[in-house]
Design a protein around this motif. Structure first.
Motif: not given
Ligand code: HEC
Length: 130
Positions: A57-61, A68-70, A124-130
């Motif tokens: 609801a508050c965080h997008k990729p 703030p973004s993921i 781990a999900y957050f860290y999968s973005f960069n």
């Protein structure tokens, strides 16, 4: 003599063809598998992020909405070697946008009831973005 040469030629040709096919399959096979769905912890984190956690609801990729973004959060946490699990338990300090901490704090009622395993999956999900 001529027939033997023909045979050798034919065999070489067949070998060449079958090798080519294998390479082709390998190449296309790799392309079909997206990397992010391979790690089961990341998949679990995504489920929690979109489901029980309501974080989506508050965080997008990549764009800032309410939070703030993921990828921004992930980048800062990696740079500072910070502990996201501890933060989500309400035991850490905000390092991304302290001025908006009060808004994020309201979610600790959800994250405090999550197991360490669930919080690590979210991390781990957050860290999968960069
Ligand atoms: C109501 C909106 C909202 C929801 C829902 C929400 N967040 Fe946030 N989040 C924010 C805001 C605003 C910030 C920026 C304030 C801050 O940095 O603490 C933030 C910051 C963060 C940070 C960075 C904290 C830091 O060190 O500064 C993390 C990590 C985070 N959120 C994770 C989550 C997770 C995981 C969930 C789901 C369980 C979630 N958020 C749900 C609004 C939200």
């Amino acid at each position: 003599m001529l027939r033997l040469q023909n045979l050798v030629f034919a065999l070489t040709f067949v070998l060449f063809l079958s090798c080519g096919k294998e390479k082709e399959q390998e190449f296309f096979g790799k392309q079909e598998t997206p990397e992010t769905t391979e790690n089961p912890i990341v998949t679990k984190g995504k489920e929690l992020f979109e489901g029980k956690g309501t974080c989506v609801a508050c965080h997008k990729p990549d764009v800032k909405v309410i939070g703030p973004s993921i990828s921004e959060i992930s980048k800062i946490y990696k740079e500072k070697n910070a502990n996201m699990v501890k933060f989500l338990k309400g035991e850490g300090e905000p390092i991304v946008d302290p001025s908006q901490y009060e808004v994020m704090k309201t979610n600790f009622s959800i994250t405090k009831n999550m197991s360490d395993e669930e919080l690590q999956a979210l991390e781990a999900y957050f860290y999968s973005f960069n």
